[in-house]
Design an enzyme around this catalytic site. Structure first.
Site, PDB file in Angstrom:
ATOM      1  N   ASP A  14       0.814  -1.108   0.078  1.00 47.64           N
ATOM      2  CA  ASP A  14      -0.068  -0.152  -0.053  1.00 47.64           C
ATOM      3  C   ASP A  14       0.894   1.305  -0.069  1.00 47.64           C
ATOM      4  O   ASP A  14       0.345   2.189  -0.687  1.00 47.64           O
ATOM      5  CB  ASP A  14      -0.792   0.046   1.124  1.00 47.64           C
ATOM      6  CG  ASP A  14      -1.604  -1.199   1.443  1.00 47.64           C
ATOM      7  OD1 ASP A  14      -3.119  -0.860   1.090  1.00 47.64           O
ATOM      8  OD2 ASP A  14      -1.299  -2.040   1.795  1.00 47.64           O
ATOM      9  N   ASN A  38      -4.351  -4.788   7.203  1.00 43.27           N
ATOM     10  CA  ASN A  38      -3.176  -5.357   7.476  1.00 43.27           C
ATOM     11  C   ASN A  38      -2.560  -5.119   8.653  1.00 43.27           C
ATOM     12  O   ASN A  38      -1.790  -5.803   9.494  1.00 43.27           O
ATOM     13  CB  ASN A  38      -2.008  -4.616   6.513  1.00 43.27           C
ATOM     14  CG  ASN A  38      -1.910  -5.227   5.021  1.00 43.27           C
ATOM     15  OD1 ASN A  38      -2.060  -6.333   4.914  1.00 43.27           O
ATOM     16  ND2 ASN A  38      -1.644  -4.468   4.066  1.00 43.27           N
ATOM     17  N   THR A 122      -7.337  -0.691  -1.724  1.00 47.07           N
ATOM     18  CA  THR A 122      -6.301  -1.563  -1.683  1.00 47.07           C
ATOM     19  C   THR A 122      -6.365  -2.551  -0.222  1.00 47.07           C
ATOM     20  O   THR A 122      -5.003  -2.812   0.239  1.00 47.07           O
ATOM     21  CB  THR A 122      -4.856  -1.054  -1.950  1.00 47.07           C
ATOM     22  OG1 THR A 122      -4.492  -0.193  -1.000  1.00 47.07           O
ATOM     23  CG2 THR A 122      -4.876  -0.211  -3.305  1.00 47.07           C
ATOM     24  N   PHE A 163      -6.458 -12.101   0.950  1.00 44.51           N
ATOM     25  CA  PHE A 163      -6.560 -11.547   2.367  1.00 44.51           C
ATOM     26  C   PHE A 163      -7.723 -10.441   2.246  1.00 44.51           C
ATOM     27  O   PHE A 163      -8.591 -10.349   3.295  1.00 44.51           O
ATOM     28  CB  PHE A 163      -5.249 -10.878   2.752  1.00 44.51           C
ATOM     29  CG  PHE A 163      -5.358 -10.110   4.027  1.00 44.51           C
ATOM     30  CD1 PHE A 163      -5.298 -10.863   5.137  1.00 44.51           C
ATOM     31  CD2 PHE A 163      -5.319  -8.660   4.019  1.00 44.51           C
ATOM     32  CE1 PHE A 163      -5.244 -10.167   6.522  1.00 44.51           C
ATOM     33  CE2 PHE A 163      -5.503  -8.090   5.172  1.00 44.51           C
ATOM     34  CZ  PHE A 163      -5.262  -8.643   6.235  1.00 44.51           C
ATOM     35  N   ASN A 164      -7.430  -9.420   1.285  1.00 49.24           N
ATOM     36  CA  ASN A 164      -8.299  -7.988   1.512  1.00 49.24           C
ATOM     37  C   ASN A 164     -10.064  -8.686   1.297  1.00 49.24           C
ATOM     38  O   ASN A 164     -10.868  -8.221   2.223  1.00 49.24           O
ATOM     39  CB  ASN A 164      -8.370  -7.296   0.294  1.00 49.24           C
ATOM     40  CG  ASN A 164      -7.069  -6.545   0.357  1.00 49.24           C
ATOM     41  OD1 ASN A 164      -6.621  -6.366   1.714  1.00 49.24           O
ATOM     42  ND2 ASN A 164      -6.566  -6.177  -0.467  1.00 49.24           N
ATOM     43  N   HIS A 237       1.094  -5.880  -5.167  1.00 49.31           N
ATOM     44  CA  HIS A 237      -0.134  -6.246  -5.256  1.00 49.31           C
ATOM     45  C   HIS A 237      -0.913  -4.753  -5.396  1.00 49.31           C
ATOM     46  O   HIS A 237      -1.690  -4.701  -6.495  1.00 49.31           O
ATOM     47  CB  HIS A 237      -0.864  -6.899  -4.091  1.00 49.31           C
ATOM     48  CG  HIS A 237      -0.430  -8.344  -3.765  1.00 49.31           C
ATOM     49  ND1 HIS A 237      -0.459  -9.268  -4.433  1.00 49.31           N
ATOM     50  CD2 HIS A 237       0.389  -8.724  -2.598  1.00 49.31           C
ATOM     51  CE1 HIS A 237      -0.143 -10.331  -4.060  1.00 49.31           C
ATOM     52  NE2 HIS A 237       0.549  -9.932  -2.801  1.00 49.31           N
ATOM     53  N   ASP A 238      -0.795  -3.911  -4.355  1.00 45.77           N
ATOM     54  CA  ASP A 238      -1.652  -2.751  -4.545  1.00 45.77           C
ATOM     55  C   ASP A 238      -1.246  -1.665  -5.435  1.00 45.77           C
ATOM     56  O   ASP A 238      -2.186  -1.079  -6.133  1.00 45.77           O
ATOM     57  CB  ASP A 238      -1.504  -2.185  -3.329  1.00 45.77           C
ATOM     58  CG  ASP A 238      -2.368  -3.107  -2.242  1.00 45.77           C
ATOM     59  OD1 ASP A 238      -3.023  -3.856  -2.265  1.00 45.77           O
ATOM     60  OD2 ASP A 238      -1.868  -2.948  -0.945  1.00 45.77           O
TER      61      ASP A 238
HETATM   62  C1  BDR Z   1      -3.294  -7.579  -0.184  1.00 45.04           C
HETATM   63  O1  BDR Z   1      -3.419  -8.019   1.250  1.00 45.04           O
HETATM   64  C2  BDR Z   1      -2.593  -7.326   1.908  1.00 45.04           C
HETATM   65  O2  BDR Z   1      -1.670  -7.937   2.920  1.00 45.04           O
HETATM   66  C3  BDR Z   1      -1.841  -6.538   1.032  1.00 45.04           C
HETATM   67  O3  BDR Z   1      -1.827  -5.288   1.336  1.00 45.04           O
HETATM   68  C4  BDR Z   1      -2.574  -6.297  -0.394  1.00 45.04           C
HETATM   69  O4  BDR Z   1      -3.650  -5.518  -0.357  1.00 45.04           O
HETATM   70  C5  BDR Z   1      -2.769  -8.819  -0.982  1.00 45.04           C
HETATM   71  O5  BDR Z   1      -3.657  -9.955  -0.778  1.00 45.04           O
HETATM   72 CA    CA Z   2      -3.303  -3.456   0.982  1.00 47.94          CA
END
Ligand code: BDR
Ligand code: CA
Length: 311
Positions: A14, A38, A122, A163-164, A237-238
């Site tokens: 992020d 997170n 994100t 995760f998100n 990722h973000d």
């Molecule tokens: C996502 O999960 C978080 O840990 C990262 O910031 C990203 O947004 C990846 O799965």
């Molecule tokens: Ca994130």
């Protein structure tokens, strides 16, 4: 310039997403909103403000939900550390904290915008769902939601979920069922947005203040990813969601129907993507499967170089 709001939970990737958004001439960032994910809401809020202080930005940061809509908060200290941005010393935030809460900030920014705005979430989708529940009329002012989350064939938090989406599946369901245009920048693409250890070394050699911090952040994050997933580098990722707004051609996508699993015994937070059209439902998202890695890396390197020059 495309107007954007970045809703994030910094988090190492992020932090790089904030840098990319703030440095890119294609984007006008109206503000940053933070959400628990997170790390706790208190920590992600502080972290976003510290990153902005580092890069010399006075953008407003509005603090959002401290927990998911219906569930207890799950954080990711195993990946992002106890602070959420372990591995580096960041300057204390110099700004005056924004008084507005994230959902109010999002609603007011959208309603007063002259043209539709991109939302770039994100982290868990709690703030975005909250804003849609509070003021459904904002839908018309949202150009697109380009979110990092989910996966078609890949997961990371559980065998079924990213995760998100896992952290707040009910919020994700609200967003995916909103009818707003969505780009789902999920793990199928973001796992390929890999900054190798050599890239991190190159970043550390740039010799600037921001690149030095970015390299330290990515080095910590890459070590953790290696430990847990045997990844050879740092998954950005973000930043890929931000890059997809800057230049949509950075992604390979397909329009598909996506449902969010909120009830499954083993599948909480799964993004159930109808690859073969078997549900007969209309596509509700543009789903990312791949990226132009060299274009993406150039965007990130150029953004960090320009922040080095400015600071
Ligand atoms: C996502 O999960 C978080 O840990 C990262 O910031 C990203 O947004 C990846 O799965
Ligand atoms: Ca994130």
């Amino acid at each position: 310039m495309k107007k954007v709001i970045l809703d994030c939970d910094p988090g190492h990737d992020d932090a790089i997403a904030i840098m990319l958004a703030c440095a890119s001439p294609e984007l006008e960032v109206l503000g940053i909103t933070t959400v628990a994910g997170n790390q706790t809401g208190k920590k992600t809020f502080a972290n976003a403000r510290q990153v902005l202080t580092l890069i010399g930005s006075d953008l407003p940061v509005a603090r959002g939900f401290d927990k998911p809509l219906l569930r207890e908060l799950i954080t990711a200290p195993e990946i992002h550390g106890e602070t959420g941005l372990d591995g580096v010393e960041l300057p204390a935030p110099l700004d005056k904290p924004c008084a507005a809460r994230a959902v109010n900030f999002i609603v007011e920014a959208l309603l007063s915008a002259e043209e539709p705005v991109y939302l770039i979430p994100t982290g868990p989708l709690t703030n975005i769902a909250g804003a849609l529940l509070l003021a459904p009329e904002i839908k018309e002012k949202i150009k697109k939601i380009v979110l990092m989350g989910g996966g078609v064939l890949v997961s990371n938090k559980t065998p079924a979920a990213e995760f998100n989406i896992y952290v707040d599946p009910e919020a994700a369901k609200i967003v995916f069922e909103s009818g707003i245009p969505i780009t789902m920048v999920g793990l199928d693409a973001t796992n390929k947005a890999l900054f190798s250890f050599e890239d991190i070394e190159t970043l550390s050699q740039l010799g600037g203040k921001v690149s030095a911090v970015a390299a330290q952040l990515l080095a910590f994050y890459a070590r953790r990813l290696k430990r847990f997933f045997d990844v050879k580098g740092a998954h950005l990722h973000d930043p890929l969601a931000v890059a997809a707004v800057i230049d949509p051609a950075v992604l390979d996508t397909k329009f598909l129907q996506v449902d969010i699993e909120t009830k499954g015994e083993f599948t909480r937070g799964a993004t159930v993507v109808d690859l073969y059209g078997v549900t007969g439902k209309e596509a509700n998202a543009e789903v990312a499967f791949g990226l132009d890695l060299s274009k993406f890396k150039s965007l990130v390197f150029n953004a960090i170089k320009s922040l080095d020059e400015r600071s």
